[in-house]
Write a protein that holds these residues in place. Structure first.
Motif, short mmCIF file in Angstrom:
data_model
loop_
_atom_site.label_atom_id
_atom_site.label_comp_id
_atom_site.label_asym_id
_atom_site.label_seq_id
_atom_site.Cartn_x
_atom_site.Cartn_y
_atom_site.Cartn_z
N ALA A 1 5.83 3.78 -10.30
CA ALA A 1 5.19 5.18 -10.41
C ALA A 1 4.24 5.46 -9.27
N GLY A 2 4.44 4.54 -8.15
CA GLY A 2 3.75 4.59 -6.97
C GLY A 2 2.17 4.35 -7.09
N VAL A 3 1.81 3.46 -7.87
CA VAL A 3 0.55 2.73 -8.13
C VAL A 3 0.55 1.43 -7.43
N ARG A 4 -0.29 1.39 -6.56
CA ARG A 4 -0.36 -0.20 -5.80
C ARG A 4 -1.31 -1.03 -6.81
N ILE A 5 -0.81 -2.16 -7.18
CA ILE A 5 -1.64 -3.16 -8.05
C ILE A 5 -2.02 -4.67 -7.08
N GLY A 6 -2.98 -4.81 -7.51
CA GLY A 6 -3.78 -6.07 -6.71
C GLY A 6 -4.99 -6.56 -7.32
N THR A 7 -5.34 -7.73 -6.99
CA THR A 7 -6.28 -8.32 -7.40
C THR A 7 -7.72 -8.01 -6.86
N LEU A 8 -8.79 -8.73 -7.63
CA LEU A 8 -10.14 -8.40 -7.23
C LEU A 8 -10.28 -8.71 -5.66
N VAL B 1 4.96 -8.05 -24.11
CA VAL B 1 6.21 -7.07 -23.59
C VAL B 1 5.47 -5.88 -23.04
N TRP B 2 4.53 -5.41 -23.58
CA TRP B 2 4.01 -4.28 -22.88
C TRP B 2 3.37 -4.56 -21.49
N LEU B 3 2.94 -5.80 -21.25
CA LEU B 3 2.38 -6.27 -20.12
C LEU B 3 3.43 -6.35 -19.15
N GLU B 4 4.68 -7.09 -19.36
CA GLU B 4 5.82 -7.06 -18.26
C GLU B 4 6.08 -5.80 -17.94
N ARG B 5 6.53 -4.85 -18.93
CA ARG B 5 6.91 -3.59 -18.43
C ARG B 5 5.93 -2.29 -17.94
N VAL B 6 4.51 -2.91 -18.09
CA VAL B 6 3.69 -2.09 -17.56
C VAL B 6 3.51 -2.30 -16.05
N LEU B 7 3.40 -3.87 -15.76
CA LEU B 7 3.45 -4.56 -14.41
C LEU B 7 4.63 -4.19 -13.36
N ARG B 8 5.67 -3.66 -14.09
CA ARG B 8 6.96 -3.21 -13.43
C ARG B 8 6.93 -1.73 -13.26
N ALA B 9 6.26 -1.13 -14.25
CA ALA B 9 6.39 0.50 -14.15
C ALA B 9 5.10 0.99 -13.08
N LEU B 10 4.07 0.42 -13.18
CA LEU B 10 3.08 0.83 -12.28
C LEU B 10 3.44 0.95 -10.86
N PRO C 1 0.61 -1.23 -0.03
CA PRO C 1 0.16 0.02 -0.20
C PRO C 1 0.90 1.23 -0.11
N VAL C 2 0.37 2.26 -0.45
CA VAL C 2 1.30 3.41 -0.68
C VAL C 2 0.30 4.72 -0.08
N ARG C 3 0.87 5.89 -0.08
CA ARG C 3 0.29 6.88 0.35
C ARG C 3 0.07 7.91 -1.02
N ARG C 4 -1.01 8.89 -0.79
CA ARG C 4 -1.39 9.62 -1.93
C ARG C 4 -0.22 10.69 -2.12
N SER C 5 0.05 11.06 -3.37
CA SER C 5 0.85 12.14 -3.81
C SER C 5 0.45 12.39 -5.45
N ASP C 6 0.40 13.61 -5.72
CA ASP C 6 0.19 13.83 -7.42
C ASP C 6 1.40 14.09 -7.91
N VAL C 7 2.68 14.03 -7.24
CA VAL C 7 3.81 14.18 -8.09
C VAL C 7 4.12 12.81 -8.81
N ALA C 8 4.44 13.03 -10.18
CA ALA C 8 4.89 11.78 -10.90
C ALA C 8 5.71 11.07 -10.27
N GLY C 9 5.49 9.90 -10.36
CA GLY C 9 6.21 8.64 -9.45
C GLY C 9 6.21 8.58 -8.14
N ALA C 10 5.39 9.63 -7.40
CA ALA C 10 5.24 9.37 -5.94
C ALA C 10 3.78 8.70 -5.80
N PRO C 11 3.79 8.11 -4.53
CA PRO C 11 2.64 7.29 -4.31
C PRO C 11 1.20 7.77 -4.54
N VAL C 12 0.31 7.18 -5.07
CA VAL C 12 -1.15 7.87 -5.34
C VAL C 12 -1.90 6.98 -4.57
#
Length: 517
Positions: free
Chosen positions: A363-370, A351-360, A6-17
Motif C-alpha cells: 500500500a506504499g507504506v515503508r516499514i522499518g525499525t526504531l 495471521v493478522w500480523l503476517e497479512r498486515v506486514l505484507r499489505a503495508l 523508501p517511497v515517495r509521497r502520494s495520497d492515492v490509495a496504494g501509492a507511496p506515502v
C-alpha cells in the motif's frame, strides 16, 4: 532491493506515502517456572508460548524467507528469554503441547460442532509440536539470533526481572540494566542499542543512566511526549532518543475499551469447553454470556482478519500523511503492543500480523525499525519528559498507589537488606573477591521481588493473591539467606542459596561483584 525501500509521497490509495511506520512488540511474562501451574503459573507461560511466541517466530521466518527485512522491533525481556531457553521449561512446554494434542483428539470424539473444532485444534497442535521439535530444541535464542543476524528484526533489551525502574534504588537499577544487556549479548551475540523500559516507566534523569549503559533509544507512551509522537526526541541534554507510541494508531488495534480482538467473529478468550479445556466459541457479542456464545467459524474469522488488515493499513496511511503535513517533513508512526496480544489474547493475531506486514508495503507504506528511524533522521528537537508510564493514568499510580503501598515498602526494605548484606559479604575479603554464589542468589531473589508484575496484578485485581504470594516469597528468600549470612552461618547461607537456586536459577551469569559501589 527489499520490499521496504523508501517511497515517495502520494495520497492515492496504494501509492507511496511519506515517512516510516514501525511496529514494536514487547515480550514479557514474570518468572513462572517452579511456581505453580494452574490457573496462574507455568500454564500462563505455556499458553503464551504456544499461542503467541511459536506463531510469531513462524510468521517472521516465513517473511524472512521472502527476503523481507526490517519488519519490526521486538522487545525481549531477559526474564522471558531465560524461560524460553531453560531446559526445565523446554521439557514442560513439550509436555504441554502433547497434552494440547490429546485434548484436541478428545474433542474429535464429541458431538458437533466440537468434533469439527477438535479436528482443527488437532491440526494446530500437530503443527506446533512439529515446529517445537524441529526448531526449538535448543531454546529461543538461536531462532531469535537468526532473525537478528538476518536484519529481519531489531532487538530491544531491558533490565533483569522487569523492575519498575523509577522506584528502584539507583545502584540496583544500574545493575539490573547492565546485567540485562549483558544477558542479551550472551544469548544473541548482539548487545541491544535500544530497550523497552519496563512499563514504559520514566523518571527525569534516567536518560543519563541509559547513556552510561550504552542505550541509545527507549520507548515511552504517547502522552509522555505530550501526544506528539511523530518523531523521536532526544531527552533533555542527552543523545538518548525517546520514541512514543502513537495511541491513535495503536488503539485502533487494542485499547482499554475496544479494538479488533473484540469483533464478534474472533475466538472468545474467556469461554472454555470444560471437558477438553479448549476454546470453541466466538466472541458473538460484547454482552453475550459464555453459555450463549456461538460456535467458532474459521471462515467468518478469516473474513474479519482481511477487513481489519485493510482498515489498519488505511489508518496508518492516513496518519502518516496527516502527521507529515503537520510537521512539514516525513513523519514517523509507531504502533506498539504486548507480544502476547497476538495469539494468546487474540487468537487470530498472528495471521493478522503476517497479512498486515505484507499489505503495508504493497500500500506504499515503508516499514522499518526504531534503529532505522534514527539512521534515517526521524528525530526532532530535545524534550523534557515528565514522570510517566503506560499504565492507567499514564503516571506511576499502578505501581506506587495506595493499593500497593505495602509492596512499595516491602521492596524498599528488601533492597536495603540485600545491598547491605552483599556489600559486607564482598567487602570482607582482602583483594579482589571470588565469585560468591550466595551474594548472587540474594540479588537474584531481590530482583524477582521487585518485578513490576506483582503490583500491576494487585492494582488490576488480576490474580492478586498469587502476585502478593510471589512478592513475599522472594522477599522471604532474600531475607532468609541474608540473615544467615549476617549472623555468620555461612554454610547454612550456602545451603539456603543453593536450595532457592533450584527454583530460581535464572540469569546464571549474574555476578554480584558487578554491583555498583
Amino acid at each position: 532491493m527489499t520490499t521496504n525501500e523508501p517511497v515517495r509521497r502520494s495520497d492515492v490509495a496504494g501509492a507511496p506515502v511519506p515517512g516510516l511506520f514501525t511496529l514494536v512488540l514487547h515480550t514479557h511474562l514474570p518468572w513462572l517456572a517452579h511456581h505453580g501451574r494452574w490457573p496462574v503459573g507455568e500454564e500462563w507461560l505455556y499458553q503464551s508460548w504456544s499461542a503467541a511466541y511459536l506463531p510469531l517466530v513462524r510468521v517472521l521466518r516465513t517473511l524472512a524467507a521472502e527476503n523481507r527485512r526490517h519488519l519490526l522491533t521486538l522487545g525481549m525481556t531477559p526474564v522471558v528469554t531465560a524461560q524460553l531457553d531453560d531446559p526445565y521449561c523446554l521439557a514442560g512446554m513439550h509436555h504441554w503441547l502433547a497434552n494440547w494434542r490429546l485434548r484436541a483428539l478428545e474433542a474429535t470424539t464429541l458431538p458437533e460442532p466440537l468434533r469439527a473444532f477438535g479436528l482443527r485444534e488437532q491440526a494446530e497442535a500437530e503443527q506446533a509440536l512439529d515446529d517445537f521439535s524441529t526448531l526449538w530444541a535448543h531454546g529461543a535464542s538461536p531462532l531469535l539470533r537468526e532473525l537478528i543476524d538476518g536484519d529481519t528484526i531489531e532487538l530491544l533489551g531491558g533490565p533483569l526481572s522487569h523492575p519498575f525502574q523509577p522506584l528502584l534504588n539507583p545502584r540496583l537499577r544500574e545493575f539490573a540494566l547492565r546485567e540485562g544487556l549483558a544477558d542479551a549479548t550472551l544469548r544473541f551475540a548482539h548487545t541491544p542499542s535500544g530497550i523497552w523500559a519496563p512499563e514504559c516507566a520514566y523518571a527525569p534523569g534516567m536518560e543519563n543512566d541509559y547513556a552510561a549503559a550504552g542505550v541509545g533509544h527507549f520507548m515511552v507512551d504517547g502522552p509522555s511526549l505530550h501526544g506528539d509522537t511523530a518523531l523521536g526526541r532526544p531527552v533533555a541534554s542527552s543523545n538518548v532518543v525517546a520514541f512514543g507510541r502513537d495511541l491513535q494508531v495503536s488503539y485502533r488495534v487494542w485499547s482499554p475499551k475496544s479494538g479488533y480482538p473484540g469483533h464478534a467473529a474472533y475466538r472468545d478468550f474467556h469461554t472454555y469447553d470444560h471437558t477438553t479445556g479448549l476454546k470453541p466459541s466466538r466472541v458473538t457479542g460484547r454482552n453475550v454470556p459464555s453459555e450463549a456464545k456461538a460456535p467458532y467459524e474459521p471462515q467468518r474469522a478469516d473474513h474479519a482478519i482481511d477487513g481489519h488488515v485493510a482498515d489498519f493499513v488505511d489508518v496508518v496511511r492516513r496518519r502518516l500523511v496527516s502527521e507529515s503535513d503537520r510537521l512539514g517533513r516525513p513523519a514517523h508512526v509507531i504502533a506498539a503492543f504486548d507480544t502476547e496480544l497476538f495469539g494468546h489474547w487474540w487468537h487470530e493475531g498472528p495471521v493478522w500480523l503476517e497479512r498486515v506486514l505484507r499489505a503495508l508495503p504493497q500500500a506504499g507504506v515503508r516499514i522499518g525499525t526504531l534503529a532505522d528511524a534514527i539512521a534515517d533522521g526521524f528525530v526532532g528537537s530535545p524534550v523534557e519528559l515528565p514522570p510517566s508510564s503506560w499504565g492507567s493514568g499514564k503516571d506511576w499510580q499502578v505501581w506506587a498507589g495506595e493499593q500497593v503501598a505495602d509492596m512499595v515498602q516491602l521492596n524498599s526494605e528488601v533492597v536495603d537488606t540485600a545491598l547491605t548484606t552483599v556489600d559486607k559479604a564482598l567487602g570482607e575479603i582482602d583483594g579482589p573477591p571470588a565469585r560468591n554464589s550466595v551474594a548472587d542468589q540474594i540479588l537474584r531473589e531481590t530482583l524477582l521481588t521487585v518485578s513490576s508484575d506483582w503490583p500491576f496484578m494487585v492494582s488490576k485485581d488480576s490474580a492478586a493473591e498469587y502476585a502478593r504470594y510471589r512478592a513475599h516469597l522472594h522477599a522471604h528468600a532474600t531475607r532468609e539467606i541474608a540473615d544467615a549470612l549476617a549472623s555468620g552461618r555461612r554454610e547454612h547461607a550456602q545451603r539456603l542459596a543453593d536450595g532457592w537456586n533450584r527454583a530460581d536459577g535464572l540469569f546464571g551469569a549474574l555476578d554480584a561483584r558487578r554491583l555498583p559501589k
